[in-house]
Design an enzyme around this catalytic site. Structure first.
Site, short mmCIF file in Angstrom:
data_model
loop_
_atom_site.label_atom_id
_atom_site.label_comp_id
_atom_site.label_asym_id
_atom_site.label_seq_id
_atom_site.Cartn_x
_atom_site.Cartn_y
_atom_site.Cartn_z
N GLU A 174 51.67 41.49 45.53
CA GLU A 174 52.88 42.28 45.24
C GLU A 174 53.89 42.25 46.39
O GLU A 174 54.43 43.27 46.80
CB GLU A 174 52.51 43.72 44.89
CG GLU A 174 51.72 43.84 43.60
CD GLU A 174 51.46 45.28 43.17
OE1 GLU A 174 51.75 46.21 43.95
OE2 GLU A 174 50.95 45.47 42.05
N GLU A 293 46.20 42.35 37.49
CA GLU A 293 46.13 43.81 37.50
C GLU A 293 46.69 44.31 36.19
O GLU A 293 47.86 44.06 35.88
CB GLU A 293 46.93 44.41 38.67
CG GLU A 293 46.29 44.22 40.03
CD GLU A 293 46.98 45.03 41.12
OE1 GLU A 293 47.48 46.15 40.82
OE2 GLU A 293 47.03 44.56 42.28
N GLN A 349 40.72 49.12 38.07
CA GLN A 349 39.76 48.41 38.88
C GLN A 349 38.37 48.52 38.24
O GLN A 349 38.28 48.95 37.09
CB GLN A 349 39.79 48.96 40.29
CG GLN A 349 41.10 48.64 41.00
CD GLN A 349 41.10 49.02 42.47
OE1 GLN A 349 40.09 49.37 43.06
NE2 GLN A 349 42.29 48.97 43.06
#
Length: 499
Positions: A174, A293, A349
């Protein structure tokens, strides 16, 4: 009851083969994902290495194929050298990303041991925030070079002779985000990522690279960031990363249930940018996506959490409802429906931190509601994705406009002839009949139709009631000649298998 949702399945019309890496997850040094999550020496189920046996069993049941590690925001200030060698000699550090203390008791060797026991392939992220080309090249040499150099001999002394053989590398995390330690412009990051990939591939020509895409579709530089980064890295990159999180806003569950509409647009926008850059460069190589993600994350709640310099604090421990699980299921359907371009997916996660598995220190581990759609898709969503175009009822949402009530996909196993059909019903109040015409397929029977739904859409699994929500067998699903007929309950995730 609304009119039926109808579509046709024909093996002559497909999307593409499912890459096994689509069913991945993410382990970051954040909160209790690692410590008291996957790693807790002294736990009653822990093995000699300190890995929780109850968590290992659930990870294997979940069917995770690849795990991204060690971050996430954490990696942008991480010194990989801190996590190798004798545990007693490793330094304690401030984790700037999450305002925590990192003990480094768990590092590269421990992660690779976890993967060996849990199953799955590593995706290692390198720090391109506070570090650069030299450190990235050092890490791949330490991990993968057979021996005879200072770094490879160091690995042999630390963990044994065999190289780790890591093939998949994420070049930073990111980096477009101003919250990221070492945040860079697209040009700065693109040049750095190209330099790192070039050097790392000199060390190991088999290495595959994921370059950072935008942190989200809402970023002001979305699209322009990918275009600039790929201008520098197109020849070296194999994948571009995509990230997306969704949460329910108060009073607007209909829009939340349709979150996958935004996910579809995100995927298609990134694909269009990749292909535009390829065309501009006159390069026929096709960049694929690493959606490394994705999840439901109640970010507005986590932002209010106070962070202190503590070891393994309780951060981002969302407890998921039936409605959340239906949205996770719909996101899995979106990933499968784009299997021709999305090669890697990492649910973020794995344990405790916005995760399908929860634990208590010294206590039990259990499945969240979101565990079930992922486990079913991972087990049965392997093969060739068939085209699905649903003709059926729609409804209006405040955020996404008019959307279909039923979202679906189907995966054909050409070897066995089995078909796995995954569908969600977004209606909060109405069951929707389903009719599927089967052409060129010869299923003999319905193997199963399981449903994840509940009279209370806010029902959750907790330590006190770990089995409050589980999939159950549906009734009445049947083959009528070449037509499958079923009923999808309100606000439900459905898996129908034909054999």
């Amino acid at each position: 009851m609304p009119p039926p949702a109808r579509f046709v399945l024909d093996p002559a019309f497909d999307v593409g083969d499912v890459d096994p890496r689509l069913f991945g997850a993410f382990v970051e040094h954040l909160g209790r994902c690692v410590y008291t999550g996957i790693y807790e020496p002294g736990h009653p189920s822990a093995d000699a290495a300190g890995l929780r046996g109850d968590v290992l069993e659930l990870v294997r049941e979940l069917g995770v194929s690849v795990i991204r590690y060690p971050g996430g925001n954490f990696v942008s200030a991480y010194r990989w050298e801190d996590g190798v060698g004798p545990v007693e000699s490793r330094p304690r550090r401030l984790d700037l990303a999450w305002s925590s203390i990192e003990t480094n008791r768990f590092g590269l060797a421990e992660f690779m041991d976890f993967l060996r026991k849990a199953g799955g392939e590593p995706m290692l992220a390198v720090n391109l925030g506070t570090r650069g080309v030299a450190e990235a090249a050092d890490l791949i040499e330490y991990a993968n070079h057979p021996g005879g150099t200072a770094l490879s001999e160091q690995r042999i002394a630390h963990a044994g002779a065999e190289p780790y053989g890591v093939r998949l590398w994420a070049l930073g995390n990111e980096m477009d985000g101003p919250w990221q330690i070492g945040h860079k412009s697209a040009q700065e990051y693109g040049r750095l990522a190209a330099g790192a990939a070039y050097a790392m591939r000199l060390v190991d020509p088999t290495a595959q690279f994921v370059v950072c895409g935008s942190s989200g579709r809402g970023m002001p530089t979305f699209g322009a960031w990918e275009a600039e980064v790929l201008q520098h890295t197109y020849d070296l990159a194999d994948y571009v990363s995509v990230h997306a999180y969704y949460e329910e806003r108060e009073g607007d569950r209909d829009s939340f249930l349709a979150s996958a509409v935004d996910m579809d647009a995100l995927i298609e926008g990134v694909v269009a940018t990749c292909d535009h850059v390829g065309a501009r460069l006159k390069n026929q190589k096709r960049i694929r996506l690493s959606f490394d993600e994705w999840n439901v994350w109640y970010m507005s709640k986590s932002e209010a959490q106070q962070r202190t310099w503590a070891e393994a604090p309780r951060l981002l421990e969302d407890v998921y409802s039936v409605a959340d699980a239906v949205v996770v299921g719909s996101m899995l359907i979106s990933l499968l429906r784009h299997a021709d371009r999305v090669a890697i997916g990492c649910l973020a996660q794995l344990v405790n931190v916005i995760a399908p598995i929860m634990t208590e220190p010294g206590g039990p581990a259990w499945r969240q509601t979101t565990f079930y759609p992922f486990a079913q898709a991972s087990r049965h969503g392997r093969g060739r994705v068939l085209q699905v175009h649903v003709d059926g009822p729609t409804h209006s949402t405040a955020v996404h406009g008019t959307v279909p009530l039923v979202q679906a996909t189907a995966v054909l196993d050409d070897t066995s002839g089995h078909v796995a059909l995954f569908a969600v019903n977004r209606s909060q109040t109405e069951a929707v009949p389903l009719q599927v015409e089967l052409r060129g397929l010869s299923p003999q029977r319905v193997l199963e139709h399981t449903v994840l739904a509940d009279g209370d859409p806010d029902a959750k699994n907790t330590a006190a009631a770990p089995e409050r929500v589980e999939p159950y067998a549906a009734e009445g699903t049947a083959l009528d000649g070449t037509v499958l007929r079923a009923t999808l309950p309100p606000l439900s995730w459905n898996m129908i298998r034909l054999g």
